[in-house]
Motif scaffolding. Structure first.
Motif, PDB file in Angstrom:
ATOM      1  N   GLU A  75       0.828  -1.203   0.000  1.00  8.86           N
ATOM      2  CA  GLU A  75       0.000   0.000   0.000  1.00  8.86           C
ATOM      3  C   GLU A  75       0.865   1.258   0.000  1.00  8.86           C
ATOM      4  O   GLU A  75       0.577   2.224  -0.717  1.00  8.86           O
ATOM      5  CB  GLU A  75      -0.925   0.004   1.207  1.00  8.86           C
ATOM      6  N   ARG A  76       1.918   1.269   0.788  1.00  7.74           N
ATOM      7  CA  ARG A  76       2.787   2.442   0.855  1.00  7.74           C
ATOM      8  C   ARG A  76       3.453   2.701  -0.504  1.00  7.74           C
ATOM      9  O   ARG A  76       3.480   3.837  -0.977  1.00  7.74           O
ATOM     10  CB  ARG A  76       3.863   2.257   1.937  1.00  7.74           C
ATOM     11  N   THR A  77       3.961   1.640  -1.109  1.00 12.53           N
ATOM     12  CA  THR A  77       4.585   1.792  -2.420  1.00 12.53           C
ATOM     13  C   THR A  77       3.586   2.300  -3.442  1.00 12.53           C
ATOM     14  O   THR A  77       3.896   3.164  -4.274  1.00 12.53           O
ATOM     15  CB  THR A  77       5.179   0.452  -2.881  1.00 12.53           C
ATOM     16  N   SER A  78       2.369   1.776  -3.394  1.00  7.68           N
ATOM     17  CA  SER A  78       1.325   2.194  -4.324  1.00  7.68           C
ATOM     18  C   SER A  78       1.008   3.678  -4.168  1.00  7.68           C
ATOM     19  O   SER A  78       0.837   4.396  -5.159  1.00  7.68           O
ATOM     20  CB  SER A  78       0.058   1.364  -4.106  1.00  7.68           C
ATOM     21  N   ARG A  79       0.925   4.145  -2.939  1.00  7.96           N
ATOM     22  CA  ARG A  79       0.608   5.554  -2.692  1.00  7.96           C
ATOM     23  C   ARG A  79       1.642   6.474  -3.323  1.00  7.96           C
ATOM     24  O   ARG A  79       1.307   7.474  -3.964  1.00  7.96           O
ATOM     25  CB  ARG A  79       0.547   5.824  -1.193  1.00  7.96           C
ATOM     26  N   TYR A 139       2.239   5.434  -7.536  1.00  5.30           N
ATOM     27  CA  TYR A 139       1.123   5.439  -8.480  1.00  5.30           C
ATOM     28  C   TYR A 139       0.033   6.442  -8.111  1.00  5.30           C
ATOM     29  O   TYR A 139      -0.337   7.304  -8.902  1.00  5.30           O
ATOM     30  CB  TYR A 139       0.516   4.042  -8.587  1.00  5.30           C
ATOM     31  N   THR A 140      -0.486   6.339  -6.880  1.00  6.30           N
ATOM     32  CA  THR A 140      -1.611   7.188  -6.496  1.00  6.30           C
ATOM     33  C   THR A 140      -1.235   8.663  -6.494  1.00  6.30           C
ATOM     34  O   THR A 140      -1.983   9.505  -7.022  1.00  6.30           O
ATOM     35  CB  THR A 140      -2.144   6.784  -5.109  1.00  6.30           C
ATOM     36  N   ALA A 141      -0.103   9.013  -5.909  1.00  5.06           N
ATOM     37  CA  ALA A 141       0.296  10.423  -5.812  1.00  5.06           C
ATOM     38  C   ALA A 141       0.440  11.079  -7.188  1.00  5.06           C
ATOM     39  O   ALA A 141      -0.099  12.172  -7.405  1.00  5.06           O
ATOM     40  CB  ALA A 141       1.584  10.554  -5.003  1.00  5.06           C
ATOM     41  N   ASN A 144       3.892  22.917 -22.268  1.00  8.30           N
ATOM     42  CA  ASN A 144       4.036  22.451 -20.897  1.00  8.30           C
ATOM     43  C   ASN A 144       4.103  20.931 -20.842  1.00  8.30           C
ATOM     44  O   ASN A 144       3.722  20.248 -21.795  1.00  8.30           O
ATOM     45  CB  ASN A 144       2.875  22.958 -20.047  1.00  8.30           C
ATOM     46  N   SER A 145       4.556  20.396 -19.705  1.00  8.73           N
ATOM     47  CA  SER A 145       4.736  18.946 -19.632  1.00  8.73           C
ATOM     48  C   SER A 145       4.658  18.411 -18.217  1.00  8.73           C
ATOM     49  O   SER A 145       4.867  19.136 -17.234  1.00  8.73           O
ATOM     50  CB  SER A 145       6.090  18.555 -20.242  1.00  8.73           C
ATOM     51  N   VAL A 146       4.361  17.120 -18.154  1.00 13.47           N
ATOM     52  CA  VAL A 146       4.451  16.335 -16.918  1.00 13.47           C
ATOM     53  C   VAL A 146       5.341  15.137 -17.224  1.00 13.47           C
ATOM     54  O   VAL A 146       5.141  14.450 -18.237  1.00 13.47           O
ATOM     55  CB  VAL A 146       3.073  15.827 -16.453  1.00 13.47           C
ATOM     56  N   THR A 147       6.337  14.902 -16.381  1.00 11.96           N
ATOM     57  CA  THR A 147       7.228  13.767 -16.583  1.00 11.96           C
ATOM     58  C   THR A 147       7.245  12.905 -15.330  1.00 11.96           C
ATOM     59  O   THR A 147       7.612  13.366 -14.245  1.00 11.96           O
ATOM     60  CB  THR A 147       8.657  14.224 -16.921  1.00 11.96           C
ATOM     61  N   LEU A 148       6.831  11.649 -15.486  1.00 13.71           N
ATOM     62  CA  LEU A 148       6.808  10.690 -14.392  1.00 13.71           C
ATOM     63  C   LEU A 148       8.042   9.785 -14.470  1.00 13.71           C
ATOM     64  O   LEU A 148       8.830   9.881 -15.406  1.00 13.71           O
ATOM     65  CB  LEU A 148       5.521   9.863 -14.458  1.00 13.71           C
ATOM     66  N   THR A 149       8.185   8.897 -13.481  1.00 12.41           N
ATOM     67  CA  THR A 149       9.369   8.038 -13.417  1.00 12.41           C
ATOM     68  C   THR A 149       8.965   6.596 -13.162  1.00 12.41           C
ATOM     69  O   THR A 149       8.172   6.317 -12.261  1.00 12.41           O
ATOM     70  CB  THR A 149      10.320   8.507 -12.292  1.00 12.41           C
ATOM     71  N   SER A 150       9.508   5.693 -13.960  1.00  3.82           N
ATOM     72  CA  SER A 150       9.306   4.259 -13.711  1.00  3.82           C
ATOM     73  C   SER A 150      10.673   3.628 -13.450  1.00  3.82           C
ATOM     74  O   SER A 150      11.403   4.099 -12.596  1.00  3.82           O
ATOM     75  CB  SER A 150       8.583   3.609 -14.898  1.00  3.82           C
ATOM     76  N   GLY A 151      11.052   2.584 -14.143  1.00  5.95           N
ATOM     77  CA  GLY A 151      12.351   1.964 -13.924  1.00  5.95           C
ATOM     78  C   GLY A 151      12.534   0.754 -14.821  1.00  5.95           C
ATOM     79  O   GLY A 151      11.565   0.105 -15.220  1.00  5.95           O
ATOM     80  N   VAL A 188       2.695   2.839 -13.846  1.00  4.38           N
ATOM     81  CA  VAL A 188       3.000   4.248 -14.104  1.00  4.38           C
ATOM     82  C   VAL A 188       3.091   4.499 -15.612  1.00  4.38           C
ATOM     83  O   VAL A 188       2.577   5.503 -16.119  1.00  4.38           O
ATOM     84  CB  VAL A 188       4.314   4.666 -13.410  1.00  4.38           C
ATOM     85  N   GLU A 189       3.730   3.592 -16.332  1.00  3.30           N
ATOM     86  CA  GLU A 189       3.876   3.774 -17.776  1.00  3.30           C
ATOM     87  C   GLU A 189       2.533   3.679 -18.489  1.00  3.30           C
ATOM     88  O   GLU A 189       2.263   4.438 -19.427  1.00  3.30           O
ATOM     89  CB  GLU A 189       4.864   2.750 -18.321  1.00  3.30           C
ATOM     90  N   THR A 190       1.690   2.769 -18.043  1.00  2.00           N
ATOM     91  CA  THR A 190       0.364   2.648 -18.647  1.00  2.00           C
ATOM     92  C   THR A 190      -0.504   3.850 -18.303  1.00  2.00           C
ATOM     93  O   THR A 190      -1.214   4.397 -19.160  1.00  2.00           O
ATOM     94  CB  THR A 190      -0.324   1.358 -18.165  1.00  2.00           C
ATOM     95  N   MET A 191      -0.453   4.292 -17.046  1.00  2.00           N
ATOM     96  CA  MET A 191      -1.209   5.467 -16.620  1.00  2.00           C
ATOM     97  C   MET A 191      -0.789   6.694 -17.420  1.00  2.00           C
ATOM     98  O   MET A 191      -1.623   7.517 -17.811  1.00  2.00           O
ATOM     99  CB  MET A 191      -0.992   5.730 -15.132  1.00  2.00           C
ATOM    100  N   MET A 192       0.511   6.816 -17.680  1.00  2.00           N
ATOM    101  CA  MET A 192       1.010   7.961 -18.441  1.00  2.00           C
ATOM    102  C   MET A 192       0.319   8.080 -19.791  1.00  2.00           C
ATOM    103  O   MET A 192      -0.034   9.187 -20.229  1.00  2.00           O
ATOM    104  CB  MET A 192       2.530   7.833 -18.622  1.00  2.00           C
ATOM    105  N   LYS A 193       0.094   6.966 -20.453  1.00  2.00           N
ATOM    106  CA  LYS A 193      -0.536   7.004 -21.773  1.00  2.00           C
ATOM    107  C   LYS A 193      -1.973   7.515 -21.669  1.00  2.00           C
ATOM    108  O   LYS A 193      -2.436   8.286 -22.517  1.00  2.00           O
ATOM    109  CB  LYS A 193      -0.495   5.619 -22.403  1.00  2.00           C
TER     110      LYS A 193
END
Length: 279
Positions: free
Chosen positions: A127-131, A134-136, A154-161, A181-186
């Motif tokens: 749950e902590r990792t998810s928050r 992903y959630t934040a 303008n842009s938003v850049t997220l981070t996966s790994g 995160v990558e799927t949500m980004m799309k």
């Protein structure tokens, strides 16, 4: 020549850049790079002491670029789920400062020791990792239109790994969030268009936190990272920060995962895997 040079080097001049997770590692390097490009930088982190230290270091390194209100910091605990929406809006309002934000970079992660094995995971740890991972970012995206114009500049850049694409043993508890995160980004790239949304996917990057986590295993991990890398080295925050700069500056890129991993995904290595936390 000056006008022509500014067309590229000056792309971030006076742009408001919010970096969530900007107190150390990759996020801190992105803050440095943004200041070098004469952006107005706001760093956000969960630890007030680390935040104060980061801002002090940045001001010392970039006294002219960080003068006045061109550099500031604010705390936010992304794991505080009950207050997350309120806290996110407060951070965005602080960063906008009566105007608008131009770029948001989220590098924050739950920098714990190597992930627990499948047999050791708990609901609480998941749950902590998810928050945080992903959630934040999703809640930030929800409230962004109030504080950021939805335009392609303008842009938003997220981070996966990289582990999300090539998992090492023991990463089952983590890689689902990297892929999410990558799927949500799309989806966000579609929902927020023409505002651009992208992801940076780093490989093994040596940050301060990773050094502490590896401790006496540091030298061995570095050698293994070199063996896995087509460029013969582990990544540095300064190198990976270039990926975030590119995604902020290229106004024709969205819905994209940008890999920066030294060729890890093209290289097969037999033997033990490195188990450290990716950004």
């Amino acid at each position: 020549m000056t006008g022509q040079a500014a067309k590229y080097v000056g792309r971030l001049k006076d742009k408001v850049v919010l970096i969530v997770g900007g107190t150390s590692g990759i996020g801190y390097a992105v803050a440095e790079a943004a200041l070098e490009h004469n952006a107005i930088v706001i760093v956000a982190g969960s630890n007030s002491v680390k935040l104060e230290n980061a801002v002090t270091r940045l001001k010392s390194s970039y006294p002219s670029q960080s003068s006045g209100s061109r550099l500031s910091g604010i705390t936010i605990d992304l794991a505080d789920i009950e207050n997350l929406e309120t806290n996110v809006q407060s951070v965005l309002q602080f960063a906008a400062n009566g105007a608008k934000i131009n770029h948001v970079v989220i590098t924050a992660a739950d920098m714990m020791p190597p992930p627990p094995s499948l047999a050791e995971i708990t609901v609480h740890s998941l749950e902590r990792t998810s928050r945080i991972r992903y959630t934040a970012p999703l809640i930030f995206a929800k409230h962004l239109p109030k504080f950021m114009d939805q335009v392609s500049e303008n842009s938003v850049t997220l981070t996966s790994g990289a582990h999300g694409h090539k998992p090492d043993p023991g990463w089952s508890a983590m890689i689902g969030y990297l892929g999410a995160v990558e799927t949500m980004m799309k989806g966000l790239a579609v929902d927020l268009k023409p505002l651009r949304v992208n992801v940076v996917s780093p490989g093994a990057v040596i940050t301060e936190v990773v050094r502490e986590m590896l401790d006496e295993h540091y030298d061995m991990a570095i050698e293994m990272a070199k063996e896995k890398s087509l460029v013969g080295s582990a990544g540095t925050p300064e190198s990976v920060a270039q990926a975030y700069l590119y995604l902020m500056k290229d106004q024709f890129v969205t819905g994209t995962v940008l890999e920066t991993n030294g060729g890890l995904l093209a290289w097969q290595l037999q033997g033990l895997a490195i188990r450290w936390a990716y950004p």
